[in-house]
Enzyme design. Structure first.
Site, PDB file in Angstrom:
ATOM      1  N   ARG A  13       0.851  -1.206   0.000  1.00  0.00           N
ATOM      2  CA  ARG A  13       0.000   0.000   0.000  1.00  0.00           C
ATOM      3  C   ARG A  13       0.883   1.251   0.000  1.00  0.00           C
ATOM      4  NH1 ARG A  13      -3.062  -3.400   3.591  1.00  0.00           N
ATOM      5  NH2 ARG A  13      -2.228  -2.443   5.481  1.00  0.00           N
TER       6      ARG A  13
ATOM      7  N   LYS B 225     -18.459  17.963  -1.953  1.00  0.00           N
ATOM      8  CA  LYS B 225     -18.076  16.875  -2.859  1.00  0.00           C
ATOM      9  C   LYS B 225     -19.324  16.060  -3.182  1.00  0.00           C
ATOM     10  CE  LYS B 225     -15.021  12.830  -3.206  1.00  0.00           C
ATOM     11  NZ  LYS B 225     -13.648  12.376  -3.025  1.00  0.00           N
TER      12      LYS B 225
ATOM     13  N   LYS C 293     -12.351  14.696   5.197  1.00  0.00           N
ATOM     14  CA  LYS C 293     -13.463  14.229   4.368  1.00  0.00           C
ATOM     15  C   LYS C 293     -14.376  13.304   5.151  1.00  0.00           C
ATOM     16  CE  LYS C 293     -14.019  10.597   1.619  1.00  0.00           C
ATOM     17  NZ  LYS C 293     -13.828   9.585   0.561  1.00  0.00           N
TER      18      LYS C 293
ATOM     19  N   GLU D 141     -19.264  15.432   1.860  1.00  0.00           N
ATOM     20  CA  GLU D 141     -19.522  14.519   0.738  1.00  0.00           C
ATOM     21  C   GLU D 141     -20.822  13.744   0.908  1.00  0.00           C
ATOM     22  OE1 GLU D 141     -16.523  11.522  -0.072  1.00  0.00           O
ATOM     23  OE2 GLU D 141     -17.520  10.890  -1.907  1.00  0.00           O
TER      24      GLU D 141
HETATM   25  P1  13P Z   1     -14.569   7.838  -6.344  1.00  0.00           P
HETATM   26  O1  13P Z   1     -14.137   8.999  -7.197  1.00  0.00           O
HETATM   27  O2  13P Z   1     -13.936   6.527  -6.720  1.00  0.00           O
HETATM   28  O3  13P Z   1     -16.065   7.784  -6.178  1.00  0.00           O
HETATM   29  O4  13P Z   1     -13.973   8.112  -4.897  1.00  0.00           O
HETATM   30  C1  13P Z   1     -14.069   9.361  -4.377  1.00  0.00           C
HETATM   31  C2  13P Z   1     -14.203   9.277  -2.919  1.00  0.00           C
HETATM   32  O5  13P Z   1     -13.457   9.885  -2.188  1.00  0.00           O
HETATM   33  C3  13P Z   1     -15.295   8.464  -2.376  1.00  0.00           C
HETATM   34  O6  13P Z   1     -15.472   8.772  -1.034  1.00  0.00           O
END
Ligand code: 13P
Length: 341
Positions: free
Chosen positions: A46, A220, A137, A178
């Site tokens: 990773r 987001k 996030k 998000e």
């Molecule tokens: P994706 O662009 O693969 O949807 O991932 C963005 C992300 O941070 C999901 O929480």
């Protein structure tokens, strides 16, 4: 909390021609991604993989404003001992951190989930800030299906997002808010529009009740797209038009920027949609990308866990970052993809 400083960070996250690399896959999710390319997921693999992304100097300097890290990664060092956070900072990009702890079934709501992670969040934010995190996030997940989403699911997730955002701002960290409407169902783009509208209105209502100063936040969201199993596909133009319409109806002008998730769209689709959205433009916010899969699928495939493929993987990542950087300006062209191939 210094709101002027938070606002500056939020604007840097959506700087013209740049977007966010979402490299915050949990240990379970990255294991799935690695399985697909035949790589065993260990702390070292990773690290090696993420190090190759962060050392892609061209992509990072010119097209990436920030990187969302996972708890393990923010503590990891590169092979030569340099902290990965330092490598990111040296490119001029900002380190960020995923602080939610994933989803759990929502009680009495079959098929729906609630994002957890509020307990102890203030202390974790302080720790992450000391590790260099400038933004955070939290992802809420809303599925569309027969009879869902429910009011309870939309409301509970919006409240959790607002609590997280308030704590982040209080601790001097810009929250990426998000709320994701999944594209897994057989619904059409109009249904996606209606659910996205409901969710965004609920989120901004809860952010208001939680007294979150929007100038220090970044949204987001998903784009308004057809469900993967829908028989009809909304065109690129329709996705762009519907996405802009729902954002105008729901997102206050005080928000500095919007960075879309890719959500399972193909690499090129995610780029074409962002480009079409920016070509229409005429909105008060910067509109860019915060992609996970749509930035990483190509480099993962090129890398396949082999040290001799690192250069090719970096080229693949740099290409996608450049394409999305152009899309964030409304200057992408499909021919640029063919040339690279
Ligand atoms: P994706 O662009 O693969 O949807 O991932 C963005 C992300 O941070 C999901 O929480």
């Amino acid at each position: 909390m210094n709101l002027a400083e938070l606002h500056k960070v939020a604007l840097a996250m959506v700087a013209p021609g740049k977007g966010i690399l979402a490299a915050d896959e949990s240990t379970g999710t990255i294991k799935k991604r690695f399985e697909a390319i035949g790589v065993e997921s260990t702390a070292d693999t990773r690290r090696d993989y993420r190090e190759l992304l962060f050392r892609s100097a061209d992509a990072m300097r010119h097209h990436i404003s920030g990187v969302i890290l996972y708890d393990e990664t923010i503590r990891q060092s590169a092979k030569d001992g340099t902290p990965l956070v330092k490598i990111i900072e040296q490119t001029g990009a900002l380190p960020g951190i995923k602080v939610d702890k994933g989803t759990k079934p929502l009680p009495f709501s079959p098929g729906e989930v609630i994002t957890e992670g509020l307990d102890g969040l203030r202390d974790r934010l302080i720790e992450y800030r000391n590790h260099g995190a400038k933004f955070a996030k939290w992802r809420a997940v809303i599925d569309i299906g027969a009879g869902i989403p429910s009011h309870d699911c939309v409301n509970a997730n919006a409240q959790a997002l607002a609590r997280y955002a308030a704590l982040s701002v209080e601790e001097g960290i810009v929250p990426i808010v998000e709320p994701e409407v999944l594209m897994d169902g057989d619904h059409d783009a109009e249904r996606c529009y209606l659910v996205t509208e409901w969710l965004l209105k609920s989120v901004y209502e809860q952010l208001y009740y939680a007294r979150v100063p929007l100038e220090g936040t970044v949204l987001k969201p998903n784009m308004v797209v057809s469900g993967k199993k829908c028989a009809t596909r909304a065109s690129v133009e329709e996705v762009a038009e519907k996405t802009l319409r729902v954002l105008k109806a729901c997102v206050p002008v005080a928000v500095p920027g919007i960075a879309f998730l890719s959500g399972g769209q193909s690499d090129e689709e995610a780029t074409a949609h962002l480009d079409a959205i920016n070509r229409i433009g005429g909105v008060p916010w910067k509109l860019t990308f915060s992609y996970g899969r749509a930035l990483q699928a190509a480099p993962q495939k090129a890398w396949a866990g082999r040290p001799e493929n690192v250069g090719r993987a970096q080229m693949a990542f740099t290409h996608r970052a450049r394409m999305n950087g152009l899309a964030a300006l409304g200057q992408w062209k499909a021919e640029l993809e063919k040339k690279a191939a």
